[in-house]
Motif scaffolding. Structure first.
Motif, mmCIF file in Angstrom:
data_model
loop_
_atom_site.group_PDB
_atom_site.id
_atom_site.type_symbol
_atom_site.label_atom_id
_atom_site.label_comp_id
_atom_site.label_asym_id
_atom_site.label_seq_id
_atom_site.Cartn_x
_atom_site.Cartn_y
_atom_site.Cartn_z
ATOM 1 N N THR A 62 0.825 -1.208 0.000
ATOM 2 C CA THR A 62 0.000 0.000 0.000
ATOM 3 C C THR A 62 0.861 1.262 0.000
ATOM 4 O O THR A 62 1.974 1.277 0.509
ATOM 5 N N THR A 63 0.301 2.310 -0.555
ATOM 6 C CA THR A 63 0.962 3.615 -0.581
ATOM 7 C C THR A 63 0.291 4.559 0.416
ATOM 8 O O THR A 63 -0.771 4.249 0.981
ATOM 9 N N ALA A 64 0.878 5.743 0.591
ATOM 10 C CA ALA A 64 0.253 6.745 1.466
ATOM 11 C C ALA A 64 -1.133 7.109 0.963
ATOM 12 O O ALA A 64 -2.064 7.305 1.748
ATOM 13 N N ARG A 65 -1.288 7.193 -0.351
ATOM 14 C CA ARG A 65 -2.600 7.543 -0.919
ATOM 15 C C ARG A 65 -3.608 6.419 -0.698
ATOM 16 O O ARG A 65 -4.795 6.674 -0.474
ATOM 17 N N ASP A 66 -3.142 5.163 -0.778
ATOM 18 C CA ASP A 66 -4.050 4.039 -0.524
ATOM 19 C C ASP A 66 -4.614 4.095 0.893
ATOM 20 O O ASP A 66 -5.727 3.634 1.149
ATOM 21 N N TYR A 106 -4.982 6.959 2.581
ATOM 22 C CA TYR A 106 -5.480 8.333 2.772
ATOM 23 C C TYR A 106 -4.590 9.115 3.739
ATOM 24 O O TYR A 106 -5.055 9.893 4.561
ATOM 25 N N ASP A 146 -2.090 10.858 2.242
ATOM 26 C CA ASP A 146 -1.373 11.703 1.280
ATOM 27 C C ASP A 146 -1.211 13.139 1.796
ATOM 28 O O ASP A 146 -0.363 13.877 1.283
ATOM 29 N N TRP A 147 -1.986 13.513 2.822
ATOM 30 C CA TRP A 147 -1.798 14.838 3.420
ATOM 31 C C TRP A 147 -0.440 14.962 4.093
ATOM 32 O O TRP A 147 0.025 16.068 4.393
ATOM 33 N N ASP A 171 4.999 8.514 -7.395
ATOM 34 C CA ASP A 171 4.023 9.015 -8.354
ATOM 35 C C ASP A 171 4.011 8.214 -9.646
ATOM 36 O O ASP A 171 3.549 8.703 -10.680
ATOM 37 N N LEU A 202 -0.815 5.519 -8.872
ATOM 38 C CA LEU A 202 -1.832 6.572 -8.854
ATOM 39 C C LEU A 202 -3.172 6.087 -9.384
ATOM 40 O O LEU A 202 -4.137 6.851 -9.433
ATOM 41 N N GLU A 261 -6.702 4.990 -9.782
ATOM 42 C CA GLU A 261 -7.843 5.179 -8.885
ATOM 43 C C GLU A 261 -8.486 3.858 -8.483
ATOM 44 O O GLU A 261 -9.242 3.792 -7.515
ATOM 45 N N ARG A 268 -7.783 0.427 -1.646
ATOM 46 C CA ARG A 268 -7.588 1.524 -0.706
ATOM 47 C C ARG A 268 -8.390 1.260 0.573
ATOM 48 O O ARG A 268 -9.312 0.458 0.599
#
Length: 970
Positions: A842-846, A848, A850-851, A866, A871, A873, A877
């Motif tokens: 998982t990524t930071a965006r997965d 949430y 990403d802040w 990136d 990325l 969608e 997540r």
């Protein structure tokens, strides 16, 4: 096949007899016998059954390379399976049984597999069990239907279930020169090294030192071999700088000239002296290693070559000369090199009749011709064996004219009567340890038609036949004709234990398995307990011919440890029972005294719940959670990883390893931080506290503390050695307790001195210092539970004292201790992530988070985070789940969109964590689902066929409780 005792006694003491049993029948042998030689002398010709076809198999070799004669030894209730009978020394009362047969060795129902013929060839499992079942079980995989039966049939010997009562030891040793192998080359190397004054260890897998020189009739340095061996061994044994280790097998060669070996201390004894171990595991570190490991004789592949009564020529000679037993009365020899002639002469001298010598070559040396004449019988030059005759044992063989250059047969075959066929297809140096010692590739020797050791990557040297030096071989031409297989009608076996035929190798090539490693795994060639010691080179030669390539271009598989099977008891040695190191927090004894159910968290022991009498685990954590959310709870957080980051470049370092800024963090404040891997995937999270301008205390998850420390040290040592930063692990230096709940501040205010803990003095993520019960503490206001919470740290030596003071102060406010289960329930309600969600994919965006990805600086992982695939969608997540049927959820279960439990396809994600939420009154969970937020408010279904669970869930935000964080910031 008519085995009997030979004229010579060899090492056997015929003045004494030993009684032992095999398959319930009593046999006798003599001191010095192996189980194989004693049984052979007593008329036994069938020793086992092959793995796949259950064909009867006799002895092929006389040593560690034996693929057929595997037995199980029984000592009381303890069973030890898969031991080569050639390596088992007999003793009074020894009890052995044959394997892989039912109901008996002579009549095995499993032999019906031979009727399968081509159906059971290479890739049988892959081709047969992947398709769907037709009929009543339609929709399931054929493998799932057959798995139970296949697993019952798999394996060779049956492992026992009784506890092994034997004792094992481990020893560490250091020496200047380690010599592996005690043949003439090894003895010379040991003698020379000892003469130079170095510390020498000589190890030998056999019970007696000297190797084949004891029985082969060779002459060494102008004297008879056996006499030279005895004299040399006697001289070495008297030297104080020499250690001799017979019955010791070197099975692994590792970095730093480290050799692993197993000594069979009392395996050959019925009764052991007090304190004697059964086996001893040696770890030997040497300045120099001499590999005098010898060579293995190879068979020639021809139809019927697996019939009992077909044996390697060197093995037949050794049984006669060394063990005093003739493996047959009318013996024929089939060879492609001269060494077989010397062994034929030994067999004749021991009392056998040599009826024929069949040689594939068109011409032989004068010395070989002279030996053949002394042996008598026919000499058939330019001929080959094309088949064998007999029932379960050999009665004769077919021979036919053969052109070695073209590999073609001509003329009509004829039958020669014999009860033993001794085969020699050349020699393969035992390069296993040499190959383990470095990354180099084995080197092909065209003259020997064999692989030689690779170029050394450590300080070792190979000598004697292990290095391809066969100059001591009676003046004979050891170099074989390049003939590995005689192609004629009938099954010709390459790997006898696994029933891999020459046709299987060619089939694998036709089906695209042309890489040697793929060939090995597709056919199982060389994967038996003997690890291909006799089968690898013939198999590679057949593959090379099918590929139209030379053997060295086809290559060889990697030789991996162990060289021969090693008992688990020897590897474990004294380390029995629960040997995992225990890490206990300073409050551990208090937890145990107060009825905590302890739970292993990595190496740590942590309370799961503090159960009241009659409570289930679920009832206990629900009670603890409710008490914490309504009043207060306290949890031991001493196990969190703690790393001091100090130095003038500490802020720069933290900015580089965290995704968010730490250079702007004020003194006496903490900040939540996220680390990524270099590929942009989330790695670990935690808080870091700024204690002074250049001093930071980093906290990590319990599970990742060691990994994070290693990672940070790697960055400093390799990437940024210019940074002035010091890292120190202080996990064990601090005891930590977290107080959470609406009354947490009141409790702290009643017990802490030296500082205020009001909202102004100690805001969210603030740090203060004070005392509890007169003990200095450091307090940080942060929360994992979603409640108003404080972490209180003290020196580990005062941990229990501070904990008890906090417990006492909390009693008037209704505070309870809580464990991991309640902690997990509260973090799931809040949607906080742990290792279950930061799972390496998982990524930071997965998640949430990403802040937390700073746009003001680069950091580890920023260059790769990136990428287009990260990325997408539609990646999985983080979401929350609520069970709609009121039933518990299970971690690991898949989520699907269709309401049909019989369909197994199209997972949209999986559940990572579950609990019953006391705050919501429902079973809830966290999950990683394709699309994430876009699915909020939709329905999915839990699909968990292994636990028979299927049911509806609602996908919601992972912030399922107090999403605004009002309680935490209150």
């Amino acid at each position: 096949m008519s085995p009997r005792r030979a004229n010579a006694s060899g090492r056997i003491d015929r003045s004494r007899s030993i009684r032992f049993s095999f398959d319930g029948r009593i046999h006798t042998g003599h001191p010095g016998d192996t189980l194989a030689s004693a049984l052979m002398a007593d008329g036994v010709t069938v020793f086992g059954r092959s793995f796949k076809y259950h064909r009867p198999r006799g002895l092929l070799t006389a040593g560690v390379d034996e693929p057929n004669a595997l037995v199980t030894l029984i000592r009381g209730d303890v069973r030890e399976p898969n031991l080569p009978a050639t390596q088992v020394e007999i003793y009074d009362g020894l009890e052995a049984v044959s394997q892989n047969r039912f109901p008996s060795l002579s009549f095995d129902i499993g032999a019906i597999n031979q009727l399968g013929g081509r159906l059971l060839g290479a890739g049988f499992y892959y081709k047969t069990f992947m398709g769907p079942v037709i009929g009543p079980l339609k929709g399931t995989r054929f493998w799932m239907f057959c798995e139970h039966f296949i697993r019952r049939a798999a394996g060779l010997g049956r492992a026992g279930t009784a506890k092994d009562t034997a004792r094992y030891e481990r020893m560490n040793a250091f020496c200047d020169v380690l010599v592996v192998g005690s043949g003439p080359a090894g003895l010379k190397a040991a003698r020379d090294a000892a003469g130079d004054g170095g510390r020498v260890i000589l190890i030998e897998t056999d019970a007696l030192l000297g190797g084949s020189a004891r029985w082969s009739g060779r002459r060494i340095e102008g004297t008879e071999a056996a006499g030279w061996v005895e004299e040399t061994i006697s001289g070495l044994s008297e030297l104080p700088n020499v250690r001799l280790l017979p019955r010791t097998t070197a099975w692994g060669y590792y970095d730093g000239n480290t050799i692993a070996a197993t000594e069979r201390v009392t395996d050959h004894k019925r009764d052991t002296a007090t304190g004697e171990p059964r086996q001893r595991h040696w770890v030997i570190r040497a300045k120099t290693v001499v590999l005098a490991t010898g060579a293995f004789e190879r068979p020639i592949v021809f139809p019927g070559n697996d019939r009992p009564g077909v044996m390697l020529a060197s093995a037949a000679a050794r049984f006669a000369a060394d063990f005093g037993v003739l493996p047959g009365e009318r013996i024929a020899v089939f060879a492609n090199n001269d060494s077989a002639y010397a062994n034929a002469a030994l067999l004749r001298e021991a009392g056998a009749a040599i009826v024929a010598i069949v040689d594939v070559r068109a011409a032989i040396s004068d010395e070989a011709r002279r030996l053949a004449a002394e042996c008598g019988g026919e000499l058939l030059i330019g001929h080959a064996v094309v088949g064998t005759e007999g029932g379960k044992t050999l009665s004769g063989f077919k021979v036919q004219r053969f052109d070695a250059a073209s590999g073609t047969l001509s003329g009509d075959p004829r039958v020669i009567s014999a009860d033993l066929l001794a085969v020699s297809g050349g020699w393969s140096p035992a390069i296993h340890l040499a190959s383990q010692a470095g990354a180099g590739k084995a080197e092909w020797d065209a003259a020997l038609q064999a692989f030689l050791p690779p170029k050394p990557a450590q300080d070792w040297t190979a000598v004697g036949t292990a290095a391809g030096d066969f100059s001591g071989g009676f003046g004979l031409d050891i170099a074989p004709a390049p003939v590995f297989e005689i192609r004629a009608s009938g099954k010709a076996f390459v790997d006898l234990q696994h029933d891999v035929t020459a046709d299987d190798v060619r089939l694998a090539h036709r089906e695209g398995f042309v890489a040697v490693e793929h060939l090995k795994r597709y056919t199982t060639l060389g994967m038996a307990t003997d690890q291909g010691k006799t089968s690898n080179v013939p198999g590679l030669a057949i593959m090379a011919e099918a590929s139209g390539k030379p053997i060295p271009e086809v290559g060889t598989t990697r030789f991996r440890a162990p060289f021969s099977p090693v008992s688990i008891g020897a590897i474990g040695a004294e380390r029995i029972g629960d040997l995992k190191p225990d890490r206990l927090t300073p409050m551990h004894d208090w937890h145990v005294e107060h009825d905590a159910k302890m739970y292993p968290a990595g190496l740590w022991h942590r309370p799961a719940v503090y159960g009241a009498p009659g409570e289930t685990v679920e009832q206990a954590y629900i009670r603890e959670t409710k008490a914490t959310r309504s009043a207060a709870g306290i949890v031991d957080v001493s196990t969190l990883g703690k790393i001091m980051v100090q130095g003038p470049d500490a802020t720069e370092f933290l900015d580089r390893v965290y995704t968010n800024l730490f250079s702007t963090l004020p003194v006496n404040k903490a900040r939540y931080g996220l680390m990524l891997r270099e590929d942009g995937i989330a790695y670990d999270d935690g808080t870091t506290w700024r204690l002074s301008e250049h001093d930071f205390l980093m906290t990590t998850t319990t599970a990742n503390a060691g990994k994070v420390m290693q990672n940070l040290e790697y960055f400093l040592d390799v990437y940024w050695p210019d940074l002035k930063v010091t890292l120190t692990s202080v996990t064990d230096e601090w005891a930590g307790a977290s107080i959470a709940g609406p009354r947490a501040r009141d409790i702290l205010a009643s017990v802490v001195t030296g500082t205020e803990v009001d909202n102004e003095t100690l805001p969210f993520m603030g740090i203060v210092r004070g005392e509890v019960a007169g003990i200095p503490v450091m307090i940080c206001r942060l929360s994992f539970s979603g409640e108003l919470a404080y972490e209180v740290y003290s020196g580990a030596g005062h941990g229990r004292e501070v904990w008890e003071a906090l417990i006492e102060a909390g009693k008037p406010f209704g505070m309870v201790p809580y464990g991991l289960e309640a902690l997990g329930a509260m973090r799931i309600e809040k949607g906080h992530v742990t290792g279950a969600e930061i799972d390496g994919r998982t990524t930071a965006r997965d998640l949430y988070l990403d802040w937390m990805l700073s746009k003001k600086k680069p950091f580890i992982g920023s260059a790769m985070m990136d990428r287009e695939g990260l990325l997408d969608e539609n990646r999985i997540r983080l979401v929350g789940l609520v069970s709609l049927d009121g039933r518990p959820l299970a971690g690991g279960a898949h989520l699907v969109e269709y309401n049909d439990p019989t369909v197994l396809r199209d997972s949209i994600g999986h559940i990572t964590a579950v609990c019953f939420s006391p705050s919501l009154g429902k079973y809830i969970g966290l999950a990683l689902v394709k699309g994430g937020k876009s699915r909020h408010g939709t329905r999915a279904y839990v699909s968990d066929p292994l636990r028979n669970r299927f049911g509806p869930v609602e996908i919601v935000s992972h912030h399922m409780f107090d999403p605004e964080g009002k309680r935490m910031h209150g």
